[in-house]
Every structure is written in structure tokens, then in C-alpha cells.
Scaffold this active site. Structure first.
Site, PDB file in Angstrom:
ATOM      1  N   CYS A   1       0.830  -1.219   0.000  1.00 24.40           N
ATOM      2  CA  CYS A   1       0.000   0.000   0.000  1.00 24.40           C
ATOM      3  C   CYS A   1       0.858   1.261   0.000  1.00 24.40           C
ATOM      4  CB  CYS A   1      -0.999  -0.027   1.155  1.00 24.40           C
ATOM      5  SG  CYS A   1      -2.291   1.217   0.955  1.00 24.40           S
TER       6      CYS A   1
ATOM      7  N   HIS B   1      -3.727  -5.074   0.317  1.00 27.89           N
ATOM      8  CA  HIS B   1      -3.314  -5.452   1.676  1.00 27.89           C
ATOM      9  C   HIS B   1      -3.388  -6.971   1.861  1.00 27.89           C
ATOM     10  CE1 HIS B   1      -2.981  -1.473   3.630  1.00 27.89           C
ATOM     11  NE2 HIS B   1      -3.856  -1.102   2.718  1.00 27.89           N
TER      12      HIS B   1
ATOM     13  N   GLU C   1      -1.935  -8.757   3.931  1.00 24.14           N
ATOM     14  CA  GLU C   1      -1.907  -9.139   5.350  1.00 24.14           C
ATOM     15  C   GLU C   1      -3.309  -9.295   5.928  1.00 24.14           C
ATOM     16  OE1 GLU C   1      -1.269  -6.165   4.197  1.00 24.14           O
ATOM     17  OE2 GLU C   1      -1.832  -4.562   5.583  1.00 24.14           O
TER      18      GLU C   1
END
Ligand code: MN
Length: 245
Positions: free
Chosen positions: A118, A221, A223
Site C-alpha cells: 500500500c 493489503h 496481510e
């Protein structure tokens, strides 16, 4: 020995009325969990309010970790790529940018691998001489889909297409649906980077180094996705795999 994964912290700008100077220093929970999940140990470094020692701090810290993650966070200070802030710019944190750019350069100098996420793809691009769209929706970026998703942040909302023969294609295949929580994006690509993923409207969603495997970046993202969509753990596994002795 487990590899140590360095990361510069973020800092909360919202003021606690009882302790107005006590800005919390933090890092994203889901990144720290991803690092542990792939067998690494996260090492989080807070930035100083005075960034004048940033180069020296980065030069010393780089010996303490094996790879660097540049995570999501505030907007990148446009002065760093030669632009004045437009009205739609969000919060930037100049001193954080300065230390993180110093860490990116020190990591590359030490020939250690980097994963950008990001804000990370944006800051790495700026550190290496590229520029950004300060705001996709008020600048002529070509954005026609929702890149600042209104739905929950771990939901999949738009497609990305990987560039043939790229590292991201090896990891993720030709296409994926990803989450999207950014109002800035890469505009002009730094000379040492190449585009390896794009959204359907042409917005750049992935970058990699042209001549080696040192840099892999994504605009989404992963994660927040790997808990439910395990394929997205692959960029973290890949960071570990890119560590050379
Ligand atoms: Mn997007």
C-alpha cells in the site's frame, strides 16, 4: 535461526485529550502475524520527530534485520517528489517518510529484500525517483473503479491482472481479486522498477525491481486476506525466500 523482518512503525495522530503529546507508536497486527506465520520475527523501529539522523540510524539498523517490509500508513509527502500538496491530499508524516526512505536505501545497499504494501509501493517508488497520484479521484489518474473500498477492509473488491513472467504472476497467477484501501497510487514509475500488476482501470497495483529480485510491491493489503485466502500469504513467504546468505 529465524529471519528478522524490519519495519518502521506508524504513529497515531489522533490526540488523547488526557495525554495530548502521547501519540501511540504502532504497527499493523496482521503484518506482524503474517511475519510470524511464515517463520520470521518482526522488528519494529519507531521514527524520531527530528529526522536529521535518519541515514545514520538506517545504516546501523540494517545490520540487525534480514529483510524489510514497508507497510501501509499515511500519505507520502508530495514535496519528496517535487509537487505541492493538492487540496485532496491526506495526512502525511514527513519524518516517517524520511526514516523509511533511508531504510529502503540502506536495505538495497546491503542487498537485502524488500516487500512494499500500500503506502509501501508508493514510498518505494518515490525513494527510487518515481511520482504519485496524490488523489486518484480528483486528479486525471484514469481511475474508474472504487479503490477506497467502503465495505470491510478484508473483503475482496476489485480484480488485478499480473504481468506475464513477473514474480507476482508466479506467486498469484494471472489474476486475483484483492482488497483496495488507497486514494493515492503510483503515477510515473521509478527507473529501476517495472509494473507487474494493474487494476482493470489501469491503476498500478504491483511493482518489482527490473534487474533483480530485491523489491516486490503490492498496492493491496495481503496481510488482511491470508487468514481466509491463503494464496495471499505467498508474498510474505516469498520475502523470506528472497533472503540470501
Ligand atoms: Mn486498488
Amino acid at each position: 535461526m529465524k529471519p528478522i523482518i524490519g519495519m518502521v512503525s506508524d504513529e497515531l495522530v489522533e490526540v488523547n485529550p488526557r495525554m495530548p503529546d502521547d501519540h501511540l507508536v504502532y504497527a499493523p497486527h496482521d503484518i506482524k502475524e503474517a511475519v510470524y506465520k511464515v517463520g520470521g520475527i518482526p522488528l519494529i523501529l519507531p521514527f524520531a520527530d527530528d529526522p536529521s539522523d535518519a541515514d545514520a540510524v538506517a545504516e546501523q539498523m540494517v545490520d540487525r534485520f534480514d529483510a524489510l517490509i514497508v507497510p501501509g500508513g499515511p500519505d507520502v509527502d508530495p514535496l519528496l517528489y517535487g509537487e505541492e500538496p493538492i487540496p485532496a491530499m491526506g495526512i502525511a508524516m514527513h519524518q516517517q517518510d524520511v526514516l523509511e526512505i533511508a531504510m529502503i536505501k540502506a536495505t538495497l545497499k546491503a542487498n537485502k529484500p524488500i516487500l512494499g504494501i500500500c503506502r509501501g509501493i508508493q514510498l518505494i517508488n518515490v525513494a527510487l525517483g518515481g511520482t504519485l497520484w496524490q488523489d486518484l479521484n480528483t486528479q486525471p489518474s484514469g481511475a474508474t473503479i472504487q479503490h477506497t473500498q467502503v465495505t470491510l477492509g478484508h473483503y475482496l473488491t476489485h480484480h488485478v491482472t499480473m504481468t506475464p513472467n513477473s514474480r507476482l504472476q508466479q506467486l498469484l497467477g494471472d489474476t486475483q481479486v484483492v482488497n483496495s484501501r488507497h486514494h493515492q497510487a503510483v503515477h510515473t514509475v521509478a527507473p529501476s522498477l517495472k509494473v507487474t500488476a494493474t487494476a482493470p482501470d489501469g491503476i498500478i497495483e504491483g511493482l518489482e525491481s527490473t534487474d533483480n529480485d530485491r523489491i516486490v510491491c503490492v498496492q493491496w493489503h495481503p496481510e488482511n486476506l491470508w487468514f481466509k485466502h491463503p494464496v495471499h500469504l505467498s508474498v510474505f513467504q516469498d520475502l523470506i525466500a528472497r533472503i540470501h546468505d
